[in-house]
Design a protein around this motif. Structure first.
Motif, PDB file in Angstrom:
ATOM      1  N   ALA A  60      26.283  29.874 -73.419  1.00 44.25           N
ATOM      2  CA  ALA A  60      26.906  29.349 -72.193  1.00 44.25           C
ATOM      3  C   ALA A  60      27.007  30.385 -71.097  1.00 44.25           C
ATOM      4  O   ALA A  60      27.945  30.421 -70.346  1.00 44.25           O
ATOM      5  N   GLY A  61      26.005  31.261 -71.015  1.00 45.34           N
ATOM      6  CA  GLY A  61      25.986  32.222 -69.930  1.00 45.34           C
ATOM      7  C   GLY A  61      27.025  33.311 -70.069  1.00 45.34           C
ATOM      8  O   GLY A  61      27.177  34.129 -69.190  1.00 45.34           O
ATOM      9  N   ASN A  62      27.757  33.339 -71.182  1.00 43.27           N
ATOM     10  CA  ASN A  62      28.796  34.342 -71.385  1.00 43.27           C
ATOM     11  C   ASN A  62      29.812  34.324 -70.250  1.00 43.27           C
ATOM     12  O   ASN A  62      30.372  35.345 -69.875  1.00 43.27           O
ATOM     13  N   ALA A  63      30.029  33.161 -69.679  1.00 46.71           N
ATOM     14  CA  ALA A  63      30.931  33.033 -68.541  1.00 46.71           C
ATOM     15  C   ALA A  63      32.355  32.838 -69.016  1.00 46.71           C
ATOM     16  O   ALA A  63      32.606  32.340 -70.110  1.00 46.71           O
ATOM     17  N   PRO A  80      15.096  42.241 -68.131  1.00 50.05           N
ATOM     18  CA  PRO A  80      15.278  43.364 -67.203  1.00 50.05           C
ATOM     19  C   PRO A  80      14.537  43.161 -65.883  1.00 50.05           C
ATOM     20  O   PRO A  80      14.916  43.728 -64.864  1.00 50.05           O
ATOM     21  N   GLU A  81      13.487  42.342 -65.909  1.00 47.37           N
ATOM     22  CA  GLU A  81      12.700  42.114 -64.696  1.00 47.37           C
ATOM     23  C   GLU A  81      13.349  41.116 -63.751  1.00 47.37           C
ATOM     24  O   GLU A  81      12.930  40.991 -62.598  1.00 47.37           O
ATOM     25  N   GLY A  82      14.356  40.363 -64.227  1.00 46.03           N
ATOM     26  CA  GLY A  82      15.059  39.441 -63.356  1.00 46.03           C
ATOM     27  C   GLY A  82      14.750  37.978 -63.583  1.00 46.03           C
ATOM     28  O   GLY A  82      14.976  37.151 -62.698  1.00 46.03           O
ATOM     29  N   ALA A  83      14.262  37.631 -64.781  1.00 48.76           N
ATOM     30  CA  ALA A  83      14.036  36.230 -65.128  1.00 48.76           C
ATOM     31  C   ALA A  83      15.142  35.761 -66.062  1.00 48.76           C
ATOM     32  O   ALA A  83      15.358  36.342 -67.126  1.00 48.76           O
ATOM     33  N   VAL A 137      24.284  28.132 -65.456  1.00 49.11           N
ATOM     34  CA  VAL A 137      23.665  28.167 -64.132  1.00 49.11           C
ATOM     35  C   VAL A 137      24.480  29.040 -63.182  1.00 49.11           C
ATOM     36  O   VAL A 137      23.924  29.856 -62.430  1.00 49.11           O
ATOM     37  N   GLU A 138      25.798  28.892 -63.215  1.00 44.13           N
ATOM     38  CA  GLU A 138      26.642  29.720 -62.346  1.00 44.13           C
ATOM     39  C   GLU A 138      26.453  31.199 -62.650  1.00 44.13           C
ATOM     40  O   GLU A 138      26.379  32.029 -61.725  1.00 44.13           O
ATOM     41  N   ASP A 179      24.192  36.426 -60.731  1.00 43.09           N
ATOM     42  CA  ASP A 179      23.624  37.732 -61.098  1.00 43.09           C
ATOM     43  C   ASP A 179      22.632  38.161 -60.022  1.00 43.09           C
ATOM     44  O   ASP A 179      21.603  37.506 -59.819  1.00 43.09           O
ATOM     45  N   PRO A 180      22.894  39.259 -59.313  1.00 41.76           N
ATOM     46  CA  PRO A 180      22.013  39.652 -58.200  1.00 41.76           C
ATOM     47  C   PRO A 180      20.626  40.088 -58.651  1.00 41.76           C
ATOM     48  O   PRO A 180      19.711  40.183 -57.822  1.00 41.76           O
TER      49      PRO A 180
END
Length: 277
Positions: free
Chosen positions: A6-9, A23-26, A52-53, A58-59
């Motif tokens: 769950a996105g660790n949110a 690490p590449e941003g995917a 999704v949030e 995540d920048p």
């Protein structure tokens, strides 16, 4: 690569979806109810929204892949919950229940509005809310085993998760009405023909193909990519206003280091090295 339920949110509802970020941003969001063909429940919808949030916040994330795995994307709402009255709880008014659904639908709204480009990697059945989720993504690839249905009408329902809006925009009003009102089955080959998906792959290559597509997007200039997504997704009705917005966006890209790097790379006959500057 990080991998968390769950996105660790904060307040995550449980491992109904998993989120991993390379690490590449995917970012890869995987629907995780294979025993129920990834059918939507309130728990899964909470988990999906969390994932999704987290990905959008995540920048480092520039591409988001949404998948259910090779065997099934999602068959839509869980009919056992429907039969139990969970989807139309008697203790809530129609307006209150609609408010809950609208909050869950924030997941597809974020996929459309985020700078990150979203990819639906579709294997097996994709129906109902699952089809709405896939349609909200920027790009769709599917395995040759994929099959699509709107499914809503035959369940006594209309549409949710932006399905009516997204499919009308993707396919045109006439085709969208045919799919919704007749609940027509669409094979993978037909989906490619009508433009619902952009490419087909063998089932055992779905994950690899999604990664390759994500990598190709990550290799592009970040500002140009996110700006093009915004221009294509929210065009003003007035052509003059669209030209105003497009001209300003184009020049904002032109004044970046990445644009200069692209020109230099072309002249020097080498691959560009974009930095996002």
């Amino acid at each position: 690569m990080t991998d968390s339920p769950a996105g660790n949110a904060p307040g995550a509802a449980g491992p109904e979806t998993t989120l991993s970020i390379s690490p590449e941003g995917a970012a890869t969001i995987r629907l995780n109810r294979p025993e129920r063909r990834n059918s939507f429940t309130d728990t899964l919808m909470e988990s999906l929204l969390d994932s999704v949030e987290a990905a959008v916040a995540d920048p480092t994330v520039r591409v988001i892949v949404v998948t259910g795995g090779e065997r099934c994307f999602s068959v839509g709402g869980d009919l056992d919950e429907f039969a139990a009255g969970v989807f139309a709880p008697p203790h809530l008014s129609v307006e209150q229940s609609a408010g809950v659904l609208r909050r869950h639908a924030r997941a597809v709204e974020l996929l459309r509005s985020a700078d990150a480009v979203s990819i639906a990697a579709i294997g097996g059945p994709c129906a109902g809310a699952g089809l709405s989720l896939a349609a909200a993504c920027d790009l769709r690839i599917a395995s040759t085993s994929a099959v699509f249905r709107t499914a809503f009408i035959d369940a006594g329902l209309a549409s949710d998760y932006g399905g009516a809006w997204s499919l009308t925009r993707l396919l045109g009003e006439a085709r969208a009405k045919e799919l919704f009102l007749l609940n027509s089955k669409v094979t993978a080959e037909q989906a490619l023909e009508i433009g619902l998906v952009s490419r087909l792959v063998d089932p055992d290559r779905l994950a690899t193909a999604a990664t390759e597509l994500a990598d190709s997007l990550l290799a592009k200039a970040p500002l140009a990519l996110s700006t093009a997504k915004r221009l294509l997704g929210a065009q003003p009705a007035d052509f003059g206003a669209a030209l105003d917005e497009e001209s300003l966006a184009q020049k904002r890209c032109a004044y970046t280091a990445d644009a200069r790097e692209a020109a230099d790379a072309f002249v020097e006959r080498r691959a560009p090295r974009f930095t996002g500057a």
